[in-house]
Enzyme design. Structure first.
Site, PDB file in Angstrom:
ATOM      1  CG  ASN A   1      -2.863  -4.555  -5.301  1.00 44.21           C
ATOM      2  OD1 ASN A   1      -2.581  -5.291  -6.246  1.00 44.21           O
ATOM      3  ND2 ASN A   1      -4.031  -4.615  -4.689  1.00 44.21           N
TER       4      ASN A   1
ATOM      5  CE  LYS B   1      -1.772   0.261  -3.587  1.00 44.43           C
ATOM      6  NZ  LYS B   1      -3.176   0.488  -3.976  1.00 44.43           N
TER       7      LYS B   1
ATOM      8  N   GLY C   1      -5.143   8.916  -9.903  1.00 36.89           N
ATOM      9  CA  GLY C   1      -4.141   8.337  -9.005  1.00 36.89           C
ATOM     10  C   GLY C   1      -4.043   6.832  -9.180  1.00 36.89           C
ATOM     11  N   GLY C   2      -3.480   6.165  -8.159  1.00 36.69           N
ATOM     12  CA  GLY C   2      -3.234   4.725  -8.233  1.00 36.69           C
ATOM     13  C   GLY C   2      -4.476   3.893  -8.487  1.00 36.69           C
ATOM     14  CB  ALA C   3      -7.798   3.753  -6.816  1.00 35.28           C
TER      15      ALA C   3
ATOM     16  CG  ASP D   1      -5.822  -1.803  -5.910  1.00 32.12           C
ATOM     17  OD1 ASP D   1      -6.243  -2.471  -4.944  1.00 32.12           O
ATOM     18  OD2 ASP D   1      -4.879  -1.010  -5.821  1.00 32.12           O
TER      19      ASP D   1
ATOM     20  CB  THR E   1      -0.989  -0.048   1.191  1.00 35.15           C
ATOM     21  OG1 THR E   1      -1.906   1.045   1.066  1.00 35.15           O
ATOM     22  CG2 THR E   1      -0.286   0.003   2.536  1.00 35.15           C
TER      23      THR E   1
ATOM     24  CD  GLN F   1      -7.712  -5.516  -2.546  1.00 35.15           C
ATOM     25  OE1 GLN F   1      -6.664  -6.030  -2.885  1.00 35.15           O
ATOM     26  NE2 GLN F   1      -7.875  -4.951  -1.375  1.00 35.15           N
TER      27      GLN F   1
ATOM     28  N   GLY G   1     -10.595  11.172 -11.075  1.00 31.79           N
ATOM     29  CA  GLY G   1      -9.285  10.925 -10.485  1.00 31.79           C
ATOM     30  C   GLY G   1      -8.332  10.272 -11.476  1.00 31.79           C
TER      31      GLY G   1
END
Length: 282
Positions: A91, A70, A132-134, A106, A66, A255, A130
């Site tokens: 992840n 990542k 970002g990572g997600a 994810d 996390t 996940q 967004g």
């Protein structure tokens, strides 16, 4: 002969104290009568290399990553899944015979939860809040699962354009970046709208993404990655407009279920994992 050694899994992060994954995975291990443990471990950024060495030294089955690891974990891995390679973030790590294999569950967890709700991504138009990572993981998996078009709405032009360009170049889906303006209208041809930001996450439960909620229609399926609270104001407002809504609990559970199977080779007891998570947030 009795075996006193448990197989080890866990998560590396900083901060990591409030990560609930261990509760979910431990419930699944118990349900399947597996002698496995899930350790929640604080790992500082400068110690990540040593921590990844320890995965091999302790012969751990694998580890979750996390924030902030990542992306920084990539140089320590021997192989990446096709999706993780496109996303550029991992992840989940699986360790076999001293080799570290990187996966990103994810986006896969999101897609599984979406399909379980009766939705399909085939030829659908997706709008993601967004970059970002997600958002990256979800956008890539939506593209790999047949989405026709993906809109990326983000305030940072650089990150938004980079993600849209990634989708265009590495998948069969078309993608476009839209600059996130105040009271942003959602494109009217959107089939699936996803909040992939942290806006509304506990303790900031009264926050919601700055969009024009009148542009959400009953034809849309609206999803949130936030799992605490599950019923965010974003989702409640979308439901008031007649839209179908999907909470972030499904993504988190799915996940975690994928991680469980990757590490154990056993089918995950999804119902048990979901119950454990719900109890944790009651």
């Amino acid at each position: 002969m009795k075996n006193y050694r448990a197989e080890l899994t866990g998560v590396f992060g900083d901060p990591v104290d409030d990560n609930p994954t261990g509760v979910v995975e431990e419930a699944a291990f118990a349900a399947k009568n597996l002698n496995y443990r899930y350790l929640t471990i604080k790992v500082l950024p400068e110690d990540l290399g040593k921590a990844m060495d320890s995965v091999k030294i302790f012969d751990m089955k694998g580890i979750n990553l996390t924030m902030p690891h990542k992306i920084k974990v990539l140089p320590y891995l021997d192989e990446l899944s096709p999706a993780a390679e496109i996303i550029g973030a991992v992840n989940t790590v699986i360790q076999k015979e001293g080799k570290l294999f990187g996966e990103n569950t994810d986006g896969k967890g999101f897609v599984t939860a979406l399909k379980n709700s009766g939705e399909t991504l085939d030829k659908k138009n997706v709008t993601i809040l967004g970059a970002g990572g997600a958002a990256r993981a979800i956008a890539v998996e939506c593209a790999l699962n047949g989405a026709a078009y993906i809109n990326i709405i983000n305030r940072s032009i650089e990150k938004g354009e980079e993600l849209a360009s990634l989708i265009q170049m590495k998948t069969d889906s078309s993608a476009k970046y839209l600059n996130w303006k105040n009271n942003m209208a959602i494109p009217s041809d959107t089939d699936i709208l996803i909040n992939a930001t942290s806006i509304g996450f506990s303790p900031n439960v009264t926050d919601k993404p700055d969009i024009d909620y009148t542009s959400i229609t009953p034809e849309m399926c609206v999803c949130d990655v936030i799992f605490n609270p599950a019923e965010t104001i974003f989702l409640k407002t979308a439901a008031e407009n007649g839209a179908k809504t999907i909470t972030g609990l499904g993504m988190l559970v799915q996940q975690a279920a994928l991680n469980f199977t990757l590490w154990t080779g056993v089918e995950a007891p999804v119902d048990v994992m979901e119950d454990a998570l719900k109890k944790e947030f009651e």
